[in-house]
Design a protein around this motif. Structure first.
Motif, PDB file in Angstrom:
ATOM      1  N   ASN A  64      -8.085  -7.435 -15.465  1.00  0.00           N
ATOM      2  CA  ASN A  64      -8.842  -8.355 -14.615  1.00  0.00           C
ATOM      3  C   ASN A  64      -8.358  -9.789 -14.727  1.00  0.00           C
ATOM      4  OD1 ASN A  64     -10.498  -6.450 -13.477  1.00  0.00           O
ATOM      5  ND2 ASN A  64     -12.403  -7.233 -14.358  1.00  0.00           N
ATOM      6  N   THR A  65      -8.037 -10.209 -15.948  1.00  0.00           N
ATOM      7  CA  THR A  65      -7.690 -11.615 -16.151  1.00  0.00           C
ATOM      8  C   THR A  65      -6.499 -11.742 -17.089  1.00  0.00           C
ATOM      9  OG1 THR A  65      -9.178 -11.954 -18.037  1.00  0.00           O
ATOM     10  CG2 THR A  65     -10.091 -12.329 -15.839  1.00  0.00           C
ATOM     11  N   GLN A  66      -5.938 -12.937 -17.121  1.00  0.00           N
ATOM     12  CA  GLN A  66      -4.804 -13.254 -17.982  1.00  0.00           C
ATOM     13  C   GLN A  66      -4.841 -14.743 -18.292  1.00  0.00           C
ATOM     14  OE1 GLN A  66      -1.794 -13.497 -14.106  1.00  0.00           O
ATOM     15  NE2 GLN A  66      -1.680 -11.772 -15.493  1.00  0.00           N
ATOM     16  N   LEU A  67      -4.062 -15.129 -19.260  1.00  0.00           N
ATOM     17  CA  LEU A  67      -3.934 -16.546 -19.573  1.00  0.00           C
ATOM     18  C   LEU A  67      -2.940 -17.179 -18.611  1.00  0.00           C
ATOM     19  CD1 LEU A  67      -5.027 -18.538 -21.702  1.00  0.00           C
ATOM     20  CD2 LEU A  67      -2.958 -18.114 -23.023  1.00  0.00           C
ATOM     21  N   GLY A 127     -11.375 -28.300 -16.125  1.00  0.00           N
ATOM     22  CA  GLY A 127     -11.319 -26.997 -16.770  1.00  0.00           C
ATOM     23  C   GLY A 127     -10.177 -26.840 -17.740  1.00  0.00           C
ATOM     24  N   ASP A 128     -10.214 -25.717 -18.467  1.00  0.00           N
ATOM     25  CA  ASP A 128      -9.188 -25.380 -19.446  1.00  0.00           C
ATOM     26  C   ASP A 128      -8.226 -24.314 -18.930  1.00  0.00           C
ATOM     27  OD1 ASP A 128     -10.215 -27.056 -21.554  1.00  0.00           O
ATOM     28  OD2 ASP A 128     -11.858 -25.621 -21.760  1.00  0.00           O
ATOM     29  N   GLU A 129      -8.537 -23.722 -17.776  1.00  0.00           N
ATOM     30  CA  GLU A 129      -7.673 -22.745 -17.118  1.00  0.00           C
ATOM     31  C   GLU A 129      -7.450 -21.493 -17.969  1.00  0.00           C
ATOM     32  OE1 GLU A 129      -4.765 -24.285 -14.186  1.00  0.00           O
ATOM     33  OE2 GLU A 129      -3.303 -23.199 -15.424  1.00  0.00           O
ATOM     34  N   PHE A 130      -8.495 -21.033 -18.638  1.00  0.00           N
ATOM     35  CA  PHE A 130      -8.449 -19.757 -19.339  1.00  0.00           C
ATOM     36  C   PHE A 130      -9.010 -18.669 -18.428  1.00  0.00           C
ATOM     37  CE2 PHE A 130      -9.224 -22.499 -23.310  1.00  0.00           C
ATOM     38  CZ  PHE A 130      -7.861 -22.663 -23.520  1.00  0.00           C
ATOM     39  N   ASN A 131      -8.717 -17.414 -18.770  1.00  0.00           N
ATOM     40  CA  ASN A 131      -9.332 -16.284 -18.068  1.00  0.00           C
ATOM     41  C   ASN A 131      -9.038 -16.305 -16.566  1.00  0.00           C
ATOM     42  OD1 ASN A 131     -10.748 -13.980 -18.913  1.00  0.00           O
ATOM     43  ND2 ASN A 131     -12.666 -14.717 -18.037  1.00  0.00           N
ATOM     44  N   ILE A 132      -7.770 -16.389 -16.220  1.00  0.00           N
ATOM     45  CA  ILE A 132      -7.343 -16.471 -14.828  1.00  0.00           C
ATOM     46  C   ILE A 132      -7.370 -15.089 -14.185  1.00  0.00           C
ATOM     47  CG2 ILE A 132      -5.471 -17.171 -13.277  1.00  0.00           C
ATOM     48  CD1 ILE A 132      -6.690 -19.428 -14.959  1.00  0.00           C
ATOM     49  N   PRO A 133      -7.974 -14.922 -13.013  1.00  0.00           N
ATOM     50  CA  PRO A 133      -7.906 -13.618 -12.333  1.00  0.00           C
ATOM     51  C   PRO A 133      -6.453 -13.207 -12.099  1.00  0.00           C
ATOM     52  CG  PRO A 133      -9.547 -15.033 -11.292  1.00  0.00           C
ATOM     53  CD  PRO A 133      -8.795 -15.896 -12.266  1.00  0.00           C
ATOM     54  N   THR A 134      -6.153 -11.953 -12.322  1.00  0.00           N
ATOM     55  CA  THR A 134      -4.788 -11.473 -12.128  1.00  0.00           C
ATOM     56  C   THR A 134      -4.443 -11.381 -10.648  1.00  0.00           C
ATOM     57  OG1 THR A 134      -5.524  -9.163 -12.175  1.00  0.00           O
ATOM     58  CG2 THR A 134      -4.842 -10.151 -14.273  1.00  0.00           C
ATOM     59  N   ASN A 194      -5.122 -32.583  -1.499  1.00  0.00           N
ATOM     60  CA  ASN A 194      -4.038 -31.617  -1.663  1.00  0.00           C
ATOM     61  C   ASN A 194      -4.630 -30.261  -2.037  1.00  0.00           C
ATOM     62  OD1 ASN A 194      -1.858 -33.519  -1.327  1.00  0.00           O
ATOM     63  ND2 ASN A 194      -2.339 -34.274  -3.389  1.00  0.00           N
ATOM     64  N   VAL A 195      -4.138 -29.204  -1.394  1.00  0.00           N
ATOM     65  CA  VAL A 195      -4.605 -27.860  -1.691  1.00  0.00           C
ATOM     66  C   VAL A 195      -3.753 -27.274  -2.814  1.00  0.00           C
ATOM     67  CG1 VAL A 195      -4.958 -25.534  -0.803  1.00  0.00           C
ATOM     68  CG2 VAL A 195      -5.415 -27.508   0.667  1.00  0.00           C
ATOM     69  N   ASN A 196      -4.400 -26.889  -3.894  1.00  0.00           N
ATOM     70  CA  ASN A 196      -3.710 -26.301  -5.039  1.00  0.00           C
ATOM     71  C   ASN A 196      -3.963 -24.800  -5.039  1.00  0.00           C
ATOM     72  OD1 ASN A 196      -2.945 -28.807  -6.986  1.00  0.00           O
ATOM     73  ND2 ASN A 196      -4.862 -29.215  -5.909  1.00  0.00           N
ATOM     74  N   MET A 197      -2.920 -24.024  -4.895  1.00  0.00           N
ATOM     75  CA  MET A 197      -3.046 -22.573  -4.811  1.00  0.00           C
ATOM     76  C   MET A 197      -3.093 -21.980  -6.219  1.00  0.00           C
ATOM     77  SD  MET A 197      -3.324 -22.305  -1.623  1.00  0.00           S
ATOM     78  CE  MET A 197      -3.460 -20.512  -1.590  1.00  0.00           C
ATOM     79  N   GLU A 198      -4.279 -21.898  -6.758  1.00  0.00           N
ATOM     80  CA  GLU A 198      -4.494 -21.350  -8.092  1.00  0.00           C
ATOM     81  C   GLU A 198      -5.758 -20.500  -8.083  1.00  0.00           C
ATOM     82  OE1 GLU A 198      -2.926 -24.528 -11.300  1.00  0.00           O
ATOM     83  OE2 GLU A 198      -4.637 -25.204 -10.114  1.00  0.00           O
ATOM     84  N   ARG A 199      -5.667 -19.307  -8.629  1.00  0.00           N
ATOM     85  CA  ARG A 199      -6.852 -18.453  -8.742  1.00  0.00           C
ATOM     86  C   ARG A 199      -7.701 -18.912  -9.931  1.00  0.00           C
ATOM     87  NH1 ARG A 199      -2.566 -14.936  -8.174  1.00  0.00           N
ATOM     88  NH2 ARG A 199      -2.560 -14.569 -10.438  1.00  0.00           N
ATOM     89  N   PHE A 200      -9.023 -18.824  -9.791  1.00  0.00           N
ATOM     90  CA  PHE A 200      -9.897 -19.114 -10.920  1.00  0.00           C
ATOM     91  C   PHE A 200     -11.260 -18.460 -10.698  1.00  0.00           C
ATOM     92  CE2 PHE A 200     -10.352 -22.552  -7.890  1.00  0.00           C
ATOM     93  CZ  PHE A 200     -11.711 -22.833  -7.841  1.00  0.00           C
ATOM     94  N   VAL A 201     -11.942 -18.183 -11.797  1.00  0.00           N
ATOM     95  CA  VAL A 201     -13.260 -17.554 -11.773  1.00  0.00           C
ATOM     96  C   VAL A 201     -14.303 -18.579 -11.343  1.00  0.00           C
ATOM     97  CG1 VAL A 201     -15.046 -16.452 -13.185  1.00  0.00           C
ATOM     98  CG2 VAL A 201     -12.620 -15.899 -13.569  1.00  0.00           C
TER      99      VAL A 201
END
Length: 497
Positions: free
Chosen positions: A75-78, A303-310, A338-345
């Protein structure tokens, strides 16, 4: 936001006391921490405060639970946007290269035994409660919370120390790990007691305490995990009782389940409670999971950007599935538009004005879990899906606008197991269910090896230090923390570590 209930407000009053106790624990290297009674219990009110203290201890355990469960699943990754030397303890667990010195392997173990120790203190002092019915309630609560911690421990570490009464530090140093079977015997006995003795509900000023139905869901899951013919039969009986008699229901809208203005709604059986407002009970998960350097553009304080959705989540949900927007986002907009394309919970993002102080509860069990577990038990007991089991699966799908599942996808025992697995992944995303689900169905090694073989982040030729080979079955268990073995060299380490 509506006022939180008595149990959480009382926990706020206990936070200072327990924080001082936690500071003492941090320098106490005795195994299992300080689990002896302290003479506090002299009347019903003090026992009640001690029970509230057990609930409060769940915050410490919950803090790292996602690291040893969700982060180890597909589900998630660093985040891979930093060097191989950054956030190493997280990365070890993400890539299944943990060792006995890993700080999260140790901290989760300690926190779990903290809860167990507090539970044992209550159980040893129930004579101070003069009301017999109240005494049964307190015993049920303490045994439920003890079993919840032991259940997670045995699934994560295998054989564990079984501690069911307060013991002195010297006794703790001489404990031996017991078998998985012995642990389940205690867990199920505790949960059966809680299921048979806890109230079905509480008054509005006591919401948040464990009920018969919370114990029933946990009991059903433990029985299914134990996986014997007798336990699976019993699981179906218990889960059917929960589904039919609890009064629980699926809310019409998925997002309403997690609304901070609608906590402990008709779908929720048990949750770890949080409260914002700098009272020591705020949730840290919004900040832990939000994008790095997002400042206040996602949540207050960045945020710390932990637990990133895969990457799987890019295609996991259909376009009309409302669960996607509740559970995660695929981009965020900074202060310069600016739009930042990053997945996050996003599941734990509430309104708050101080870092690590979100109001969002962490749901442990809910009605959707109960009906999907019941469907699983029916399938296991019948050797094939039945219309009833398929109906429960479709109830969850239809709430998410997905319609009934095609017959061809559930026309065999194994096909139905896979359909349940996928639906549970969508329904309970980032609730710490996925890893335990894969363990229960014996699919962890297969699923994770496919994940590591197909996810680009683990196969990037430009970052070979993140490449991850197939895991072996022994790696599904965490190592026993090294400090336990240092204190008691007779304690056996898990194979492979």
């Amino acid at each position: 936001m509506k006022m939180k209930t008595y149990i959480l407000r009382t926990a706020a009053a206990l936070t200072i006391l327990l924080s001082l106790q936690s500071c003492e624990d941090a320098i106490n290297l005795d195994p299992i921490s300080d689990i002896g009674a302290d003479g506090f219990y002299s009347n019903t009110q003090e026992v009640n405060l001690a029970v509230i203290g057990i609930y409060n201890s769940l915050h410490l355990k919950q803090l790292d639970e996602w690291v040893v469960t969700e982060l180890r699943s597909d589900n998630t990754q660093l985040s891979f946007d930093n060097s191989q030397n950054a956030n190493v303890p997280y990365r070890q667990l993400d890539r299944f290269v943990s060792n006995p010195l890993n700080e999260f392997t140790a901290s989760y173990w300690r926190a779990s035994y903290k809860t167990i120790g507090l539970s044992n203190n209550v159980l040893a002092n129930l004579d101070a409660v003069t009301d017999a019915e109240l005494g049964l309630q307190y015993e049920g609560e303490a045994r439920f919370l003890r079993a919840h911690s032991m259940f997670n421990l045995v699934r994560l570490y295998g054989g564990i120390f079984i501690v069911t009464e307060p013991i002195a530090p010297q006794e703790a140093r001489n404990l031996e790990r017991k078998s998985i079977e012995e642990a389940y015997a205690v867990i199920i006995e505790d949960l059966e007691f809680a299921y048979n003795n806890l109230p079905e509900s509480y008054g509005s000023d006591q919401i948040g305490r464990a009920t018969k139905w919370a114990a029933g869901v946990e009991l059903g899951k433990a029985l299914l995990t134990q996986k014997t013919a007798a336990s699976t039969t019993r699981a179906e009986i218990v889960l059917r009782d929960v589904v039919q008699m609890s009064g629980g229901r699926l809310l019409p809208n998925y997002e309403d389940v997690f609304d901070t203005n609608n906590e402990y709604n008709d779908e929720i059986f048990f949750a770890v409670r949080y409260q914002s407002g700098l009272v020591g009970l705020g949730s840290p998960f919004a900040n832990l999971f939000a994008p790095l350097q997002s400042e206040n553009n996602v949540v207050f304080g960045g945020g710390d950007e932990f637990n990133i959705p895969t990457g799987d989540f890019e295609t996991l949900y259909s376009s009309n599935d409302p669960r996607a927007d509740v559970n995660l986002a695929f981009s965020w907009v900074d202060s310069r538009n600016n739009v930042n394309m990053e997945r996050f919970v996003t599941k734990y993002n509430g309104n708050f004005n101080n870092v690590d102080d979100a109001p969002n509860d962490w749901v442990i069990s809910r009605y959707a879990d109960a009906i999907l577990l019941l469907a699983e038990a029916i399938n296991e007991n019948n050797g094939a899906p039945t219309p009833e089991a398929i109906g429960y699966l479709n109830d969850v799908r239809n709430r998410a606008n997905q319609g009934d599942i095609p017959d061809a996808q559930v026309d065999s025992f194994f096909d139905f197991k896979l359909a349940l697995e996928e639906e549970r992944r969508k329904e309970f995303a980032f609730e710490n269910h996925r890893w335990f689900d894969l363990l229960r169905t014996n699919r962890a090694v297969t699923v994770m090896n496919n994940h590591f073989a197909t996810d680009f982040q683990y196969n990037d030729p430009d970052q070979p230090f993140f490449n991850t080979p197939p895991i072996q079955p022994f790696q599904t268990l965490l190592p026993i923390p090294q400090y336990e073995i240092d204190l008691n060299p007779s304690v056996a380490q898990n194979v492979g570590y």
